[in-house]
Design a protein around this motif. Structure first.
Motif, PDB file in Angstrom:
ATOM      1  N   TRP A   1      -8.077   7.572  -6.844  1.00  0.00           N
ATOM      2  CA  TRP A   1      -8.118   6.401  -5.967  1.00  0.00           C
ATOM      3  C   TRP A   1      -9.046   5.321  -6.523  1.00  0.00           C
ATOM      4  N   ALA A   2     -10.121   5.752  -7.202  1.00  0.00           N
ATOM      5  CA  ALA A   2     -11.056   4.774  -7.765  1.00  0.00           C
ATOM      6  C   ALA A   2     -10.358   3.852  -8.754  1.00  0.00           C
ATOM      7  N   ASP A   3      -9.323   4.340  -9.421  1.00  0.00           N
ATOM      8  CA  ASP A   3      -8.605   3.539 -10.414  1.00  0.00           C
ATOM      9  C   ASP A   3      -7.803   2.404  -9.780  1.00  0.00           C
ATOM     10  N   VAL A   4      -7.521   2.506  -8.478  1.00  0.00           N
ATOM     11  CA  VAL A   4      -6.769   1.440  -7.795  1.00  0.00           C
ATOM     12  C   VAL A   4      -7.625   0.804  -6.698  1.00  0.00           C
TER      13      VAL A   4
ATOM     14  N   MET B   1      -9.538   4.513   1.610  1.00  0.00           N
ATOM     15  CA  MET B   1      -8.431   4.094   0.756  1.00  0.00           C
ATOM     16  C   MET B   1      -7.175   4.921   0.973  1.00  0.00           C
ATOM     17  N   ARG B   2      -7.306   6.133   1.477  1.00  0.00           N
ATOM     18  CA  ARG B   2      -6.138   7.005   1.601  1.00  0.00           C
ATOM     19  C   ARG B   2      -5.593   7.071   3.025  1.00  0.00           C
ATOM     20  N   ILE B   3      -6.084   6.254   3.932  1.00  0.00           N
ATOM     21  CA  ILE B   3      -5.679   6.312   5.344  1.00  0.00           C
ATOM     22  C   ILE B   3      -4.663   5.205   5.645  1.00  0.00           C
ATOM     23  N   PRO B   4      -3.365   5.520   5.714  1.00  0.00           N
ATOM     24  CA  PRO B   4      -2.367   4.471   5.955  1.00  0.00           C
ATOM     25  C   PRO B   4      -2.467   3.844   7.344  1.00  0.00           C
ATOM     26  N   HIS B   5      -3.062   4.570   8.296  1.00  0.00           N
ATOM     27  CA  HIS B   5      -3.114   4.063   9.667  1.00  0.00           C
ATOM     28  C   HIS B   5      -3.996   2.831   9.804  1.00  0.00           C
ATOM     29  N   PHE B   6      -4.843   2.541   8.832  1.00  0.00           N
ATOM     30  CA  PHE B   6      -5.661   1.335   8.913  1.00  0.00           C
ATOM     31  C   PHE B   6      -4.823   0.073   8.778  1.00  0.00           C
ATOM     32  N   TYR B   7      -3.556   0.226   8.418  1.00  0.00           N
ATOM     33  CA  TYR B   7      -2.648  -0.922   8.329  1.00  0.00           C
ATOM     34  C   TYR B   7      -1.841  -1.093   9.621  1.00  0.00           C
ATOM     35  N   TYR B   8      -2.149  -0.283  10.636  1.00  0.00           N
ATOM     36  CA  TYR B   8      -1.339  -0.280  11.851  1.00  0.00           C
ATOM     37  C   TYR B   8      -1.967  -1.067  12.995  1.00  0.00           C
ATOM     38  N   ASN B   9      -3.093  -1.756  12.739  1.00  0.00           N
ATOM     39  CA  ASN B   9      -3.664  -2.687  13.723  1.00  0.00           C
ATOM     40  C   ASN B   9      -4.100  -1.999  15.023  1.00  0.00           C
ATOM     41  N   PHE B  10      -5.254  -1.352  14.978  1.00  0.00           N
ATOM     42  CA  PHE B  10      -5.854  -0.701  16.148  1.00  0.00           C
ATOM     43  C   PHE B  10      -4.896   0.304  16.793  1.00  0.00           C
ATOM     44  N   TYR B  11      -4.448   1.201  15.970  1.00  0.00           N
ATOM     45  CA  TYR B  11      -3.500   2.234  16.380  1.00  0.00           C
ATOM     46  C   TYR B  11      -4.200   3.564  16.635  1.00  0.00           C
ATOM     47  N   VAL B  12      -5.181   3.895  15.795  1.00  0.00           N
ATOM     48  CA  VAL B  12      -5.673   5.268  15.729  1.00  0.00           C
ATOM     49  C   VAL B  12      -6.439   5.728  16.961  1.00  0.00           C
ATOM     50  N   TYR B  13      -7.040   4.793  17.714  1.00  0.00           N
ATOM     51  CA  TYR B  13      -7.813   5.217  18.884  1.00  0.00           C
ATOM     52  C   TYR B  13      -6.946   5.978  19.874  1.00  0.00           C
TER      53      TYR B  13
ATOM     54  N   TYR C   1       0.833  -1.202   0.000  1.00  0.00           N
ATOM     55  CA  TYR C   1       0.000   0.000   0.000  1.00  0.00           C
ATOM     56  C   TYR C   1       0.871   1.257   0.000  1.00  0.00           C
ATOM     57  N   SER C   2       1.923   1.255   0.831  1.00  0.00           N
ATOM     58  CA  SER C   2       2.790   2.417   0.935  1.00  0.00           C
ATOM     59  C   SER C   2       3.470   2.722  -0.396  1.00  0.00           C
ATOM     60  N   MET C   3       3.977   1.697  -1.051  1.00  0.00           N
ATOM     61  CA  MET C   3       4.644   1.927  -2.330  1.00  0.00           C
ATOM     62  C   MET C   3       3.654   2.404  -3.384  1.00  0.00           C
ATOM     63  N   LEU C   4       2.446   1.874  -3.365  1.00  0.00           N
ATOM     64  CA  LEU C   4       1.429   2.313  -4.316  1.00  0.00           C
ATOM     65  C   LEU C   4       1.081   3.773  -4.093  1.00  0.00           C
ATOM     66  N   SER C   5       0.786   4.140  -2.840  1.00  0.00           N
ATOM     67  CA  SER C   5       0.279   5.483  -2.553  1.00  0.00           C
ATOM     68  C   SER C   5       1.367   6.549  -2.594  1.00  0.00           C
TER      69      SER C   5
ATOM     70  N   THR D   1      -7.016  -2.942  -5.912  1.00  0.00           N
ATOM     71  CA  THR D   1      -5.704  -3.177  -5.301  1.00  0.00           C
ATOM     72  C   THR D   1      -5.702  -2.767  -3.835  1.00  0.00           C
ATOM     73  N   VAL D   2      -6.188  -1.564  -3.559  1.00  0.00           N
ATOM     74  CA  VAL D   2      -6.202  -1.097  -2.174  1.00  0.00           C
ATOM     75  C   VAL D   2      -7.181  -1.916  -1.336  1.00  0.00           C
ATOM     76  N   GLY D   3      -8.315  -2.275  -1.914  1.00  0.00           N
ATOM     77  CA  GLY D   3      -9.256  -3.121  -1.189  1.00  0.00           C
ATOM     78  C   GLY D   3      -8.630  -4.450  -0.801  1.00  0.00           C
ATOM     79  N   THR D   4      -7.818  -5.004  -1.697  1.00  0.00           N
ATOM     80  CA  THR D   4      -7.157  -6.273  -1.401  1.00  0.00           C
ATOM     81  C   THR D   4      -6.100  -6.117  -0.322  1.00  0.00           C
ATOM     82  N   THR D   5      -5.295  -5.055  -0.409  1.00  0.00           N
ATOM     83  CA  THR D   5      -4.250  -4.875   0.617  1.00  0.00           C
ATOM     84  C   THR D   5      -4.866  -4.701   1.998  1.00  0.00           C
ATOM     85  N   LEU D   6      -5.940  -3.917   2.118  1.00  0.00           N
ATOM     86  CA  LEU D   6      -6.543  -3.706   3.428  1.00  0.00           C
ATOM     87  C   LEU D   6      -7.248  -4.971   3.915  1.00  0.00           C
ATOM     88  N   ALA D   7      -7.882  -5.696   3.017  1.00  0.00           N
ATOM     89  CA  ALA D   7      -8.533  -6.946   3.414  1.00  0.00           C
ATOM     90  C   ALA D   7      -7.499  -7.944   3.940  1.00  0.00           C
ATOM     91  N   LYS D   8      -6.366  -8.058   3.241  1.00  0.00           N
ATOM     92  CA  LYS D   8      -5.329  -9.000   3.678  1.00  0.00           C
ATOM     93  C   LYS D   8      -4.685  -8.540   4.979  1.00  0.00           C
TER      94      LYS D   8
END
Length: 598
Positions: free
Chosen positions: A224-227, A510-522, A173-177, A230-237
């Motif tokens: 973002w709609a164009d990817v 799709m544009r929030i990298p913190h969703f990959y940080y595993n319950f970080y944002v709270y 995700y980071s390399m894509l965005s 890809t982004v849906g898959t990265t966040l799902a995984k």
């Protein structure tokens, strides 16, 4: 056409002093090879951790020596790779460093499983034999606390070996965005083409021309709609990875696993989300005030970042910002203030955006390096607040390193976000009292309200979203882009009930990298709540309260985060700090209404 400079075009004084770590990439390579060879020194203790008190002491000392150098090697490589994500040499360096870190983690993964063969009486006996082990008492307590969730040494080694694989969704995700995605240019109000980027997107949404803001909003999210898949898959995984790792460690949920690491009760999370949701009328009061200030029929999502004044804020150069931030932290004591000023002069900060540079801002560093702050400074009030925020992290690290041994110098994010937000709050107080223009004073008030909106309410909304998507996977259901849209759009409509939620904003996830940080944002939300209470104590209690706060920062990771905040006089197991923060938000909304005569 407005365009971003190449890194080579930026003056050295505005770049972090990365040479303070290694003088050259060749020196880094030598350090890398040296510490890689020493990883086997740790492996040599496998099966011997509890052999004797002396063996345990030797192991912990060896482990520290190796891991400190691994951290420094990794930090240098990461900083280099973030300077220009297009630079393949530095991406390769970062990849090598990550592999090294994974190898070191794998090589040392036997330590805690073997330690957990002991009970507390055994630990006390070892401390009696080797008094130097008393320094590790909290570490031992934490290791024994995690005993029900630690697997065999063989499984722990496998999980450590897999860290490169499990981090793949986030890295992809980071390399894509940051590296591969490019956003269209948009015609500005004066006809000039303006390049939209990750770094300037929200800044452009603060421009007075409403139609321009709409074009920026729509073009950005259409890209973002164009990817989308890809982004849906990265966040799902990434979400599934969190769930599977929690299951591997015998937790009931990914959220429980994430919060148990720093020993934060799940009730703190529930308490936050519940209290904020019960007070959404305050957020909606802000939205309505913004609608009236902008004199529009409906508040659109491209209006949300606009100043209550309906105007761009005053320009604030980086030099002006550093002066004001240093002045603002005076209530924390002269030594704190002086150390911050010295750090700025020592080039802690990588200031301006350049092509390929990682988006956003952060503070980093290791026990053996100075702090390093990445920014994409935009010469505005918001950037000044971001500088104050990251300096809070850096000063926290400096105080903890000076007061604690290596194993306790790192602190949990739950506490870290307090330090950053205390600085923001003090900056607001300073500007309201000392700004040399009503314009700056009003924009400081507006900025503080925006920080509350985007931190307490927005991050709590993010936390609710994270919980929803993880529970979705835990219920055995597949995550798709449409599912993400539905969850995120529903929350956006709940939080902004009196604004128009368009289809573009439903894909904001799709544009929030913190969703990959595993319950970080709270922790941003709990942080601003605790910070508001701490600043109130300092302004009322003077040096005694400031000393309590500095002691909390100096505690580092030597105590659990809930206990660290207790040193500063704050009880995060209750709703009081959250309700108090919302009370401050309401008070400042009232002041804004008076100043704007609305």
């Amino acid at each position: 056409m407005s365009s971003l400079p190449e890194r080579s075009e930026i003056d050295e004084e505005y770049k972090w002093s990365i040479g303070s770590i290694y003088a050259s990439d060749e020196e880094w390579e030598d350090a890398y090879e040296s510490v890689r060879e020493r990883i086997d020194d740790v492996r040599a203790y496998e099966g011997r951790v509890t052999e004797s008190a002396a063996t345990l002491r030797e192991l912990l000392e060896t482990y520290e020596d190796v891991m400190r150098e691994v951290a420094t090697v990794t930090q240098y490589a990461n900083l280099r790779s973030n300077e220009d994500t297009r630079n393949q040499e530095y991406q390769a360096m970062a990849s090598k460093a990550q592999s090294l870190s994974a190898e070191a983690s794998s090589a040392s993964s036997f330590i805690e499983p073997e330690l957990q063969q002991l009970d507390w009486d055994d630990v006390e006996s070892f401390i009696d034999e080797e008094p130097a082990l008393a320094e590790y008492e909290h570490y031992f307590d934490d290791a024994l606390r995690m005993k029900p969730h630690t697997r065999s040494a063989e499984v722990e080694e496998l999980l450590a070996d897999l860290s490169e694989v499990t981090n793949a969704p986030s890295e992809t995700y980071s390399m894509l965005s940051d590296a591969d995605m490019t956003f269209p240019s948009v015609e500005g109000p004066d006809g000039e083409e303006i390049e939209v980027s990750q770094g300037n997107f929200t800044t452009l949404l603060q421009k007075p021309d409403r139609d321009f803001r709409r074009r920026v909003h729509e073009s950005f999210y259409e890209e973002w709609a164009d990817v989308r898949n890809t982004v849906g898959t990265t966040l799902a995984k990434s979400t599934k990875k969190d769930v599977k790792l929690a299951e591997a460690r015998n937790y009931n949920s990914a959220r429980e696993a994430a919060l148990d690491g720093p020993n934060v009760p799940v009730e703190v999370y529930d308490n936050l989300v519940g209290t904020v949701r019960d007070n959404l009328d305050s957020l909606q009061r802000h939205a309505e005030l913004k609608r009236r200030a902008l004199d529009v029929d409906d508040l659109e999502m491209w209006d949300v970042y606009m100043s209550l004044t309906g105007e761009e804020g005053p320009d604030v150069s980086y030099e002006e910002a550093t002066d004001m931030v240093v002045e603002a932290v005076a209530p924390l004591g002269e030594p704190y203030q002086r150390r911050m000023a010295e750090g700025l002069e020592s080039r802690w900060v990588d200031v301006y955006e350049n092509r390929g540079k990682r988006s956003g801002a952060y503070s980093a560093g290791t026990y053996d390096t100075q702090p390093f702050i990445m920014m994409n400074y935009q010469d505005d009030v918001s950037s000044m607040y971001t500088l104050a925020h990251e300096l809070g992290h850096s000063m926290h690290s400096e105080l903890a390193k000076e007061a604690q041994p290596w194993q306790y110098a790192n602190y949990e994010i739950f506490v870290a976000e307090v330090a950053s937000t205390v600085n923001e709050t003090l900056l607001t107080q300073h500007l309201l009292e000392n700004a040399d223009s009503d314009e700056l004073r009003l924009h400081a008030l507006d900025q503080y309200l925006e920080r509350f909106r985007s931190t307490l309410f927005r991050q709590t909304m993010f936390a609710a979203f994270e919980q929803q998507i993880h529970e979705h996977v835990e219920d055995g259901k597949p995550l798709t882009p449409d599912v993400f849209d539905d969850y995120y759009g529903g929350l956006k409509e709940e939080f902004y009930a009196n604004a128009h939620v368009d289809d573009h904003i439903r894909r904001e996830w799709m544009r929030i990298p913190h969703f990959y940080y595993n319950f970080y944002v709270y922790q941003y939300s709990t942080g601003i709540s605790a910070a508001a209470a701490i600043v109130e104590r300092i302004l009322d209690g003077g040096e005694d309260a400031a000393a309590d706060y500095r002691d909390a920062l100096k505690a580092g990771g030597s105590e659990y985060p809930i206990d660290v905040l207790d040193i500063a006089g704050i009880d995060m197991t209750s709703a009081d700090p959250i309700e108090s923060a919302i009370g401050v938000y309401d008070e400042y909304l009232g002041r804004a209404e008076e100043l704007l005569d609305l």
